[in-house]
Write a protein that holds these residues in place. Structure first.
Motif, short mmCIF file in Angstrom:
data_model
loop_
_atom_site.label_atom_id
_atom_site.label_comp_id
_atom_site.label_asym_id
_atom_site.label_seq_id
_atom_site.Cartn_x
_atom_site.Cartn_y
_atom_site.Cartn_z
N ALA A 1 0.83 -1.20 0.00
CA ALA A 1 0.00 0.00 0.00
C ALA A 1 0.87 1.26 0.00
N LEU A 2 1.96 1.23 0.77
CA LEU A 2 2.85 2.39 0.81
C LEU A 2 3.51 2.63 -0.55
N SER A 3 3.86 1.55 -1.23
CA SER A 3 4.47 1.70 -2.57
C SER A 3 3.48 2.34 -3.54
N VAL A 4 2.20 1.98 -3.44
CA VAL A 4 1.19 2.57 -4.32
C VAL A 4 1.07 4.07 -4.08
N LEU A 5 1.24 4.51 -2.83
CA LEU A 5 1.19 5.95 -2.53
C LEU A 5 2.31 6.70 -3.25
N PHE A 6 3.48 6.07 -3.38
CA PHE A 6 4.56 6.69 -4.16
C PHE A 6 4.15 6.80 -5.62
N PHE A 7 3.52 5.75 -6.15
CA PHE A 7 3.13 5.78 -7.56
C PHE A 7 2.03 6.81 -7.81
N LEU A 8 1.18 7.04 -6.82
CA LEU A 8 0.14 8.04 -6.98
C LEU A 8 0.71 9.44 -7.11
N ASN A 9 1.91 9.65 -6.59
CA ASN A 9 2.57 10.96 -6.66
C ASN A 9 3.84 10.86 -7.50
N GLY B 1 -5.80 -4.33 -17.00
CA GLY B 1 -6.72 -3.38 -16.38
C GLY B 1 -6.17 -1.97 -16.39
N ALA B 2 -4.89 -1.83 -16.06
CA ALA B 2 -4.27 -0.50 -16.07
C ALA B 2 -4.23 0.07 -17.47
N GLY B 3 -3.92 -0.78 -18.45
CA GLY B 3 -3.89 -0.31 -19.83
C GLY B 3 -5.24 0.22 -20.28
N CYS B 4 -6.30 -0.49 -19.92
CA CYS B 4 -7.65 -0.05 -20.29
C CYS B 4 -8.02 1.26 -19.58
N LEU B 5 -7.65 1.38 -18.30
CA LEU B 5 -7.96 2.61 -17.57
C LEU B 5 -7.20 3.80 -18.15
N ILE B 6 -5.94 3.56 -18.54
CA ILE B 6 -5.15 4.63 -19.13
C ILE B 6 -5.71 5.05 -20.48
N GLU B 7 -6.15 4.06 -21.26
CA GLU B 7 -6.63 4.34 -22.61
C GLU B 7 -8.01 4.98 -22.62
N TYR B 8 -8.89 4.52 -21.71
CA TYR B 8 -10.28 4.93 -21.80
C TYR B 8 -10.82 5.67 -20.57
N LEU C 1 -5.80 6.76 -11.67
CA LEU C 1 -6.94 5.89 -11.43
C LEU C 1 -6.51 4.43 -11.19
N ALA C 2 -5.59 3.94 -11.98
CA ALA C 2 -5.16 2.54 -11.82
C ALA C 2 -4.58 2.29 -10.43
N LEU D 1 -4.92 0.30 -4.77
CA LEU D 1 -4.95 0.56 -3.33
C LEU D 1 -6.22 0.00 -2.70
N MET D 2 -7.34 0.14 -3.38
CA MET D 2 -8.60 -0.41 -2.88
C MET D 2 -8.53 -1.94 -2.79
N LEU D 3 -7.93 -2.57 -3.79
CA LEU D 3 -7.80 -4.03 -3.76
C LEU D 3 -6.90 -4.49 -2.62
N ILE D 4 -5.83 -3.74 -2.35
CA ILE D 4 -4.95 -4.09 -1.23
C ILE D 4 -5.69 -3.98 0.08
N VAL D 5 -6.49 -2.95 0.24
CA VAL D 5 -7.28 -2.79 1.47
C VAL D 5 -8.25 -3.96 1.63
N MET D 6 -8.88 -4.38 0.55
CA MET D 6 -9.78 -5.54 0.61
C MET D 6 -9.03 -6.80 1.03
N ALA D 7 -7.83 -6.98 0.48
CA ALA D 7 -7.02 -8.15 0.85
C ALA D 7 -6.64 -8.11 2.31
N ILE D 8 -6.31 -6.93 2.83
CA ILE D 8 -5.97 -6.80 4.25
C ILE D 8 -7.16 -7.22 5.12
#
Length: 369
Positions: free
Chosen positions: A52-60, A119-126, A133-134, A139-146
């Motif tokens: 989750a922390l790594s995703v926060l880096f990617f968000l910024n 999934g990321a490719g589709c979100l980026i394209e459309y 967004l990806a 991050l939401m999926l990681i929270v669900m897994a936790i």
């Protein structure tokens, strides 16, 4: 050669992959056995928090530093998760056919990479917010897994000795030690190609296959990852050693098809060759893991998986670092040919290992006559 938006070049992309592998190997070697002492659940939860922390880096993400830092945390998370979750899976797998745990362990990460990549490719394209967004979805999926892990059942009670377990241990049980050299050869050859796709897939799509579509780039990456589950199911119909041998030979053949398609610049034939190579990859990895984990005791599993994944990550990191260096001097097709040579060397190694016992059996039979 570099992204005009983030100004991240090929060398930085390859370094980001290498630090991911470094993080994973560090976690495997230093913390791989913690799951035997702290329990499967705490180590798995720690891995998800790091993810989750790594995703926060990617968000910024605005420069190479954020990319490299995020990938390092991601590697640490994956290294922790592989041993804890793999051992946890086998702890719960007594009621399923024997081939299923190795198949899930070998192909589960690739299936996740495929779903995430496409999934990321589709979100980026459309989709809107193409750079964020990806990662929000991830991050939401990681929270669900936790949340699901919190409710799960622990299988390894806490015990003393956690600090002593931080000392790297490369020892393997006798059966796994005998099978390890050939298995390691297959891990290096297959994971190295996956590392190449991971680091250079989008650039390869744009420069060699002449497509600027984010979906096409995602499909290129997915084509080598997704079909591995098919190969894993095929491995269930063979002995582990036979799946290992057949998978490695066919993998080498289809890597040749990938290189030929890159040379021609044909996206459709490239995808077909990659899909077939992915099937072969699932076959060889499931077979190789099956030769190592059969009959292991619960306390032996985490260490064996640490060695398996450490070997695989190192086998992917070193060629990726070399490829990143040469990508500034040679075309991606020329760099990719090095992976073909590596696969060919692996196939010849397995072929030689199979021929030698056959010769010994023939010579023994002749002496008896």
């Amino acid at each position: 050669m570099a992204s005009t938006r983030l100004r991240i070049g090929y060398l930085a992309l390859s370094i980001s992959s290498v630090v991911y592998f470094i993080g994973a190997v560090t976690a495997l070697l230093l913390f791989g056995r913690l799951t035997n002492y702290l329990g499967r659940k705490p180590v798995s939860l720690t891995a998800l928090l790091l993810a989750a922390l790594s995703v926060l880096f990617f968000l910024n993400l605005h420069d190479a530093f954020a990319l490299i830092a995020g990938r390092l945390l991601q590697g640490l998370a994956c290294g922790l998760a592989t041993t804890a979750l793999a051992a946890w899976l086998i702890d719960h797998a007594q009621a399923v056919p024997a081939w299923i745990p190795p198949a899930v362990i070998s192909c589960g990460p690739m299936t996740g990479l495929t779903v995430g990549g496409v999934g990321a490719g589709c979100l980026i394209e459309y989709g809107p917010y193409l750079r964020q967004l990806a990662f929000v979805v991830a991050l939401m999926l990681i929270v669900m897994a936790i949340l699901m892990l919190i409710k799960s059942q622990e299988t390894m009670p806490r015990q003393a000795g956690a600090l002593r377990s931080l000392k790297p241990n490369f020892t393997l049980p006798a059966r796994a030690k005998q099978a390890f050299p050939l298995a390691a050869c297959t891990f290096v050859c297959t994971w190295a190609l996956g590392g190449f796709f991971q680091a250079f897939g989008p650039a390869m799509t744009r420069e060699q296959l002449h497509s600027h579509s984010a979906v096409a780039a995602a499909l290129v990456f997915a084509s080598i990852m997704a079909p591995s589950s098919i190969g894993a199911s095929l491995a269930g119909r063979m002995t582990p050693s036979r799946a290992q041998f057949a998978g490695m030979l066919s993998f080498t053949l289809f890597v040749g098809g990938i290189l030929f398609s890159l040379h021609l610049g044909l996206l459709s034939s490239f995808l077909v060759a990659s899909i077939l190579a992915g099937i072969a990859q699932g076959l060889v990895l499931t077979g190789s893991i099956g030769t190592l984990v059969g009959g292991l005791l619960p306390e032996e599993r985490a260490n064996v998986f640490s060695v398996i994944y450490a070997t695989s990550y190192v086998g992917a990191a070193v060629p990726t670092l070399i490829a990143g260096h040469f990508s500034e001097q040679f075309s991606l097709l020329q760099v990719a040919c090095g992976y073909g040579v590596l696969a060919l060397g692996g196939a010849l190694t397995l072929l030689t290992a199979k021929v030698r016992p056959s010769r010994r059996r023939i010579q023994a039979a002749e002496r008896q006559e």
